[in-house]
Design an enzyme around this catalytic site. Structure first.
Site, PDB file in Angstrom:
ATOM      1  N   CYS A 101      11.168  63.365  96.962  1.00  0.00           N
ATOM      2  CA  CYS A 101      10.228  64.271  97.646  1.00  0.00           C
ATOM      3  C   CYS A 101       8.964  64.443  96.808  1.00  0.00           C
ATOM      4  O   CYS A 101       7.849  64.479  97.338  1.00  0.00           O
ATOM      5  CB  CYS A 101      10.876  65.634  97.897  1.00  0.00           C
ATOM      6  SG  CYS A 101      12.387  65.529  98.869  1.00  0.00           S
ATOM      7  N   ARG A 157      14.255  63.521 106.155  1.00  0.00           N
ATOM      8  CA  ARG A 157      12.818  63.211 106.079  1.00  0.00           C
ATOM      9  C   ARG A 157      12.341  62.848 107.480  1.00  0.00           C
ATOM     10  O   ARG A 157      12.533  61.731 107.949  1.00  0.00           O
ATOM     11  CB  ARG A 157      12.562  62.013 105.158  1.00  0.00           C
ATOM     12  CG  ARG A 157      12.949  62.257 103.754  1.00  0.00           C
ATOM     13  CD  ARG A 157      12.642  61.087 102.836  1.00  0.00           C
ATOM     14  NE  ARG A 157      13.445  61.245 101.649  1.00  0.00           N
ATOM     15  CZ  ARG A 157      13.170  62.106 100.675  1.00  0.00           C
ATOM     16  NH1 ARG A 157      12.085  62.859 100.746  1.00  0.00           N
ATOM     17  NH2 ARG A 157      13.965  62.232  99.630  1.00  0.00           N
TER      18      ARG A 157
HETATM   19  C1  BEZ Z   1      14.973  63.332  96.416  1.00  0.00           C
HETATM   20  O1  BEZ Z   1      14.968  62.782  95.332  1.00  0.00           O
HETATM   21  O2  BEZ Z   1      13.933  63.757  96.945  1.00  0.00           O
HETATM   22  C2  BEZ Z   1      16.278  63.485  97.146  1.00  0.00           C
HETATM   23  C3  BEZ Z   1      17.256  62.535  96.947  1.00  0.00           C
HETATM   24  C4  BEZ Z   1      18.455  62.691  97.606  1.00  0.00           C
HETATM   25  C5  BEZ Z   1      18.668  63.764  98.449  1.00  0.00           C
HETATM   26  C6  BEZ Z   1      17.658  64.715  98.649  1.00  0.00           C
HETATM   27  C7  BEZ Z   1      16.446  64.560  98.013  1.00  0.00           C
END
Ligand code: BEZ
Length: 219
Positions: free
Chosen positions: A43, A120
């Protein structure tokens, strides 16, 4: 269920830029996107890229609004950290959807993935408030902000030119016309193509040069 070409569901929310509602964006394009959680690496990489391309979205008349089920305090702390660590200011609002009202309305909560965070998702809402495109990605795969920007440009070019954009289309490239739906229309297309400035490989595959912004102007 949220569907293409139908009005995007209205909402009112608090955000890092204060209260906002969907109708505030009428007359502009809006890219509303969710992320699973603040302070996570994928993110963070997306937010840095969104911030770096923000001026290009703005130049297309497209506002950005982020959303997650984290609190406003978390959003504030995270964006301050991004500023310190990456030297990038997040210039767009982020909604705190703690109640999951908006994320549920927009299908961003997909329980087989997670009950407690949004996937997402990205929703492309046009100036009339219609949902024109949506993309869903899993938490583990970061989106290409370049591709989201290209999709805004493709939707806008399609509207402007009353045509469609082929695979891999980039600003300044030719568009394609929808195929004729009757044998008579097919014959007319073939006979009138040259006069209409179309380049037809066959009756169903005709290219139209874009009259809109060139590659350079759009860059
Ligand atoms: C992230 O790194 O943004 C992420 C990775 C796995 C699940 C949720 C967020």
């Amino acid at each position: 269920m949220i569907r293409l070409n139908e009005p995007a569901p209205d909402f009112a929310a608090s955000s890092t830029h204060g209260p906002l509602q969907l109708s505030d964006f009428r007359g502009r394009w809006l890219l509303l996107f969710s992320h699973p959680a603040d302070f996570t690496p994928v993110c963070t990489s997306e937010f840095v890229a969104f911030a770096r391309r923000h001026a290009e979205f703005e130049s297309l008349g497209c506002a950005l609004v982020g959303l997650s089920v984290d609190s406003l305090y978390s959003h504030i702390a995270w964006t301050r950290s991004i500023e310190q660590v990456f030297g990038v200011t997040i210039p767009f609002p982020i909604i705190d959807d703690l109640s999951m009202q908006i994320s549920s309305l927009y299908g961003m909560i997909q329980p087989a993935e997670s009950h407690t965070s949004a996937i997402r998702a990205a929703f492309f809402i046009d100036p009339e408030g219609l949902l024109r495109a949506l993309v869903y990605y899993p938490p583990s795969a970061g989106r290409s902000i370049e591709e989201l920007l290209r999709l805004v440009q493709a939707l806008q070019a399609g509207d402007r030119e009353d045509a469609a954009t082929p695979e891999g289309w980039q600003p300044g490239d030719s568009l394609v016309l929808p195929a004729p739906k009757t044998t008579q229309a097919a014959q007319e297309r073939v006979l009138t193509a040259k006069n209409q400035g179309l380049e037809c490989l066959d009756w169903y595959y005709c290219r139209k040069t874009a009259a809109g912004p060139t590659k350079k102007a759009a860059a």
